[in-house]
Design a protein around this motif. Structure first.
Motif, PDB file in Angstrom:
ATOM      1  N   PRO A   1      11.562   9.046 -15.238  1.00  0.00           N
ATOM      2  CA  PRO A   1      10.561   9.795 -14.498  1.00  0.00           C
ATOM      3  C   PRO A   1      10.341  11.196 -15.044  1.00  0.00           C
ATOM      4  O   PRO A   1       9.227  11.707 -15.029  1.00  0.00           O
ATOM      5  CB  PRO A   1      11.141   9.842 -13.077  1.00  0.00           C
ATOM      6  CG  PRO A   1      12.080   8.694 -13.002  1.00  0.00           C
ATOM      7  CD  PRO A   1      12.650   8.569 -14.390  1.00  0.00           C
TER       8      PRO A   1
ATOM      9  N   ARG B   1       6.497  10.757 -16.348  1.00  0.00           N
ATOM     10  CA  ARG B   1       6.004  10.474 -15.010  1.00  0.00           C
ATOM     11  C   ARG B   1       6.356  11.639 -14.082  1.00  0.00           C
ATOM     12  O   ARG B   1       7.223  11.517 -13.216  1.00  0.00           O
ATOM     13  CB  ARG B   1       6.569   9.153 -14.507  1.00  0.00           C
ATOM     14  CG  ARG B   1       6.365   8.008 -15.502  1.00  0.00           C
ATOM     15  CD  ARG B   1       6.894   6.695 -14.990  1.00  0.00           C
ATOM     16  NE  ARG B   1       5.961   6.035 -14.103  1.00  0.00           N
ATOM     17  CZ  ARG B   1       4.948   5.269 -14.499  1.00  0.00           C
ATOM     18  NH1 ARG B   1       4.710   5.094 -15.791  1.00  0.00           N
ATOM     19  NH2 ARG B   1       4.168   4.694 -13.629  1.00  0.00           N
TER      20      ARG B   1
ATOM     21  N   SER C   1       7.696  11.815 -10.117  1.00  0.00           N
ATOM     22  CA  SER C   1       8.265  10.534  -9.711  1.00  0.00           C
ATOM     23  C   SER C   1       9.624  10.723  -9.055  1.00  0.00           C
ATOM     24  O   SER C   1      10.509  11.393  -9.590  1.00  0.00           O
ATOM     25  CB  SER C   1       8.408   9.600 -10.917  1.00  0.00           C
ATOM     26  OG  SER C   1       8.932   8.351 -10.513  1.00  0.00           O
TER      27      SER C   1
ATOM     28  N   PHE D   1      11.533   4.466  -9.158  1.00  0.00           N
ATOM     29  CA  PHE D   1      10.714   3.377  -9.678  1.00  0.00           C
ATOM     30  C   PHE D   1      11.491   2.088  -9.535  1.00  0.00           C
ATOM     31  O   PHE D   1      12.650   2.011  -9.923  1.00  0.00           O
ATOM     32  CB  PHE D   1      10.401   3.670 -11.142  1.00  0.00           C
ATOM     33  CG  PHE D   1       9.406   2.743 -11.773  1.00  0.00           C
ATOM     34  CD1 PHE D   1       8.099   3.151 -11.952  1.00  0.00           C
ATOM     35  CD2 PHE D   1       9.772   1.483 -12.216  1.00  0.00           C
ATOM     36  CE1 PHE D   1       7.169   2.317 -12.553  1.00  0.00           C
ATOM     37  CE2 PHE D   1       8.856   0.636 -12.803  1.00  0.00           C
ATOM     38  CZ  PHE D   1       7.542   1.053 -12.982  1.00  0.00           C
TER      39      PHE D   1
ATOM     40  N   VAL E   1       1.871   2.344  -5.683  1.00  0.00           N
ATOM     41  CA  VAL E   1       2.238   3.753  -5.768  1.00  0.00           C
ATOM     42  C   VAL E   1       2.219   4.359  -4.370  1.00  0.00           C
ATOM     43  O   VAL E   1       1.270   4.149  -3.600  1.00  0.00           O
ATOM     44  CB  VAL E   1       1.284   4.535  -6.700  1.00  0.00           C
ATOM     45  CG1 VAL E   1       1.571   6.036  -6.640  1.00  0.00           C
ATOM     46  CG2 VAL E   1       1.424   4.035  -8.133  1.00  0.00           C
TER      47      VAL E   1
ATOM     48  N   ASP F   1      12.264   8.427  -1.531  1.00  0.00           N
ATOM     49  CA  ASP F   1      11.635   7.222  -2.086  1.00  0.00           C
ATOM     50  C   ASP F   1      11.956   5.965  -1.277  1.00  0.00           C
ATOM     51  O   ASP F   1      12.000   4.873  -1.813  1.00  0.00           O
ATOM     52  CB  ASP F   1      12.075   7.025  -3.537  1.00  0.00           C
ATOM     53  CG  ASP F   1      13.564   6.746  -3.659  1.00  0.00           C
ATOM     54  OD1 ASP F   1      14.307   6.961  -2.672  1.00  0.00           O
ATOM     55  OD2 ASP F   1      13.998   6.323  -4.748  1.00  0.00           O
TER      56      ASP F   1
ATOM     57  N   ASN G   1      10.154   2.547  -1.662  1.00  0.00           N
ATOM     58  CA  ASN G   1      10.295   1.690  -2.848  1.00  0.00           C
ATOM     59  C   ASN G   1      11.021   0.385  -2.534  1.00  0.00           C
ATOM     60  O   ASN G   1      10.467  -0.700  -2.747  1.00  0.00           O
ATOM     61  CB  ASN G   1      10.999   2.445  -3.976  1.00  0.00           C
ATOM     62  CG  ASN G   1      10.136   3.532  -4.580  1.00  0.00           C
ATOM     63  OD1 ASN G   1       9.051   3.812  -4.105  1.00  0.00           O
ATOM     64  ND2 ASN G   1      10.619   4.165  -5.636  1.00  0.00           N
TER      65      ASN G   1
ATOM     66  N   GLU H   1       6.475   2.669  -7.040  1.00  0.00           N
ATOM     67  CA  GLU H   1       6.893   4.003  -7.460  1.00  0.00           C
ATOM     68  C   GLU H   1       6.438   5.025  -6.425  1.00  0.00           C
ATOM     69  O   GLU H   1       5.351   4.911  -5.868  1.00  0.00           O
ATOM     70  CB  GLU H   1       6.293   4.351  -8.819  1.00  0.00           C
ATOM     71  CG  GLU H   1       6.712   5.728  -9.344  1.00  0.00           C
ATOM     72  CD  GLU H   1       6.260   5.991 -10.768  1.00  0.00           C
ATOM     73  OE1 GLU H   1       6.855   6.859 -11.427  1.00  0.00           O
ATOM     74  OE2 GLU H   1       5.305   5.321 -11.221  1.00  0.00           O
TER      75      GLU H   1
ATOM     76  N   LEU I   1       5.604   9.066  -5.814  1.00  0.00           N
ATOM     77  CA  LEU I   1       5.314  10.355  -6.421  1.00  0.00           C
ATOM     78  C   LEU I   1       5.358  11.431  -5.340  1.00  0.00           C
ATOM     79  O   LEU I   1       4.687  11.301  -4.306  1.00  0.00           O
ATOM     80  CB  LEU I   1       3.927  10.362  -7.073  1.00  0.00           C
ATOM     81  CG  LEU I   1       3.637   9.350  -8.177  1.00  0.00           C
ATOM     82  CD1 LEU I   1       2.204   9.512  -8.666  1.00  0.00           C
ATOM     83  CD2 LEU I   1       4.612   9.512  -9.336  1.00  0.00           C
TER      84      LEU I   1
ATOM     85  N   ILE J   1      -1.244   7.633 -13.238  1.00  0.00           N
ATOM     86  CA  ILE J   1      -0.360   6.720 -12.499  1.00  0.00           C
ATOM     87  C   ILE J   1      -1.072   6.200 -11.259  1.00  0.00           C
ATOM     88  O   ILE J   1      -1.017   5.005 -10.936  1.00  0.00           O
ATOM     89  CB  ILE J   1       0.960   7.429 -12.122  1.00  0.00           C
ATOM     90  CG1 ILE J   1       1.770   7.757 -13.371  1.00  0.00           C
ATOM     91  CG2 ILE J   1       1.779   6.556 -11.169  1.00  0.00           C
ATOM     92  CD1 ILE J   1       2.966   8.653 -13.110  1.00  0.00           C
TER      93      ILE J   1
END
Length: 354
Positions: free
Chosen positions: A38, A42, A45, A48, A89, A97, A100, A113, A115, A131
């Motif tokens: 990430p 990315r 992030s 993921f 996303v 996160d 996820n 993922e 963000l 993304i």
């Protein structure tokens, strides 16, 4: 000895080529890269899950307005189905996160993922926008919608979300604060949250901060103002005050869509809404010929019209999906599976009647 040396050279050469054999041993296959780093490519992030290889799957448009609290599994499955199993996303400005693993357990998707876009610098980063644009499903987490407005409005992130909504036509949803910004009319809460009693007692209370048509452009959300945690936090009264302000100040015949906690309004690409979850969803309709009788700074709201100020349709959700309301027309004759009411405000007090 010569054959042994030749065999060793073959193994070394084969390994250097970066190949492995398939299970049947018939041909080499390229090794798949694992999850991306990430920090490298990315930015923003938080994590993921799944295959890092971008996929392109057939998508079907749809919008999810979730009322906050416990997430509605059925609504996420509804979105996953419309994503074609592509890349998911999650965007947010705070938090972690947790979506996820949750989403990856609900259905087959290529990746999930999250963000964390918590600055205008990140929101204007082309890599972040890419993304989002590459997603086959987007979900806006809860938090503080004033941060979403502050960080994302008029940036590449805003453009990327609108691209998904109107060009790629991928499913997009949001819960709580994420739902609040999906209407083209929206309440920002930038000065702090306002409760119903405050808004009804003074529709121009400093915390009543309203915006129109300057952020996201979701299908069927034109002239619509959403609200969330609806019954749980008694927000019907403030919603009425918001709609009164839109009608009085901007001449907009505003409509409202609201969801209680544990409830989601799922709007298909034809504008037909179905309600999933444990609570209720509400569809509010104003009339341009019925302006509030009293909507002034420092005065209690009077919006009566002989107890017929705002027409409201209520649908109770279910795990399988309940009712139907057509946001493309708002035709009363097309509404199914719910009940009609009239709402009005009298001297700053909300009233409801079937």
């Amino acid at each position: 000895m010569r054959y042994s040396l030749a065999a060793m050279l073959f193994v070394l050469c084969y390994s250097a080529a970066g190949c492995t054999k398939d299970p049947k041993g018939t041909k080499p296959q390229k090794e798949h890269a694992l999850n991306p780093d990430p920090a490298a490519a990315r930015p923003g992030s938080l994590g993921f899950v799944g295959d890092s290889t971008d996929v392109v799957t057939p998508v079907s448009g749809g919008l999810v307005l979730m009322g906050g609290g416990t997430d509605v599994d059925a609504a996420f499955r509804w979105m996953i189905d419309r994503s074609g199993g592509g890349d998911v996303v999650i965007i947010r400005a705070s938090g972690a996160d947790a979506y996820n693993p949750y989403i990856s357990r609900l259905g087959k998707v290529n990746s999930v993922e999250t963000l964390k876009i918590d600055s205008r610098t990140l929101a204007d980063d082309e890599r972040v926008a890419t993304i989002i644009k590459n997603a086959e499903m987007l979900f806006i987490a809860g938090g503080d919608q004033s941060n979403y407005m502050k960080y994302w409005k008029n940036t590449k992130t805003m453009d990327a979300i609108n691209y998904l909504l109107n060009v790629k036509k991928a499913p997009v949803g949001g819960t709580s604060a994420g739902c609040a910004i999906l209407g083209e009319l929206y309440y920002s809460g930038e000065n702090g949250s306002v409760v119903s009693d405050e808004a009804l007692s003074n529709p121009y209370h400093p915390n009543v901060t309203l915006y129109a048509n300057d952020f996201l452009k979701a299908p069927f959300m034109k002239e619509v103002l959403t609200d969330q945690h609806y019954v749980a936090r008694g927000r019907q009264g403030r919603h009425l005050a918001f709609l009164a302000r839109m009608l009085k100040d901007k001449g907009i015949q505003a409509k409202g869509v609201a969801a209680d906690e544990k409830t989601a309004v799922c709007i298909a690409s034809d504008g037909k809404a179905t309600v999933y979850g444990k609570g209720k969803a509400f569809f509010l309709m104003t009339d341009q010929n019925k302006n509030p009788e009293v909507c002034e700074s420092g005065q209690a709201l009077d919006w009566n019209w002989k107890q017929t100020a705002v027409r409201v349709y209520t649908i109770t959700g279910s795990d399988e999906g309940s009712g139907s309301f057509d946001l493309s027309t708002y035709a009363e004759s097309a509404a199914k599976g719910g009940t009609w009411q009239w709402w009005w405000a009298e001297h700053g007090k909300l009233n409801m009647n079937e």
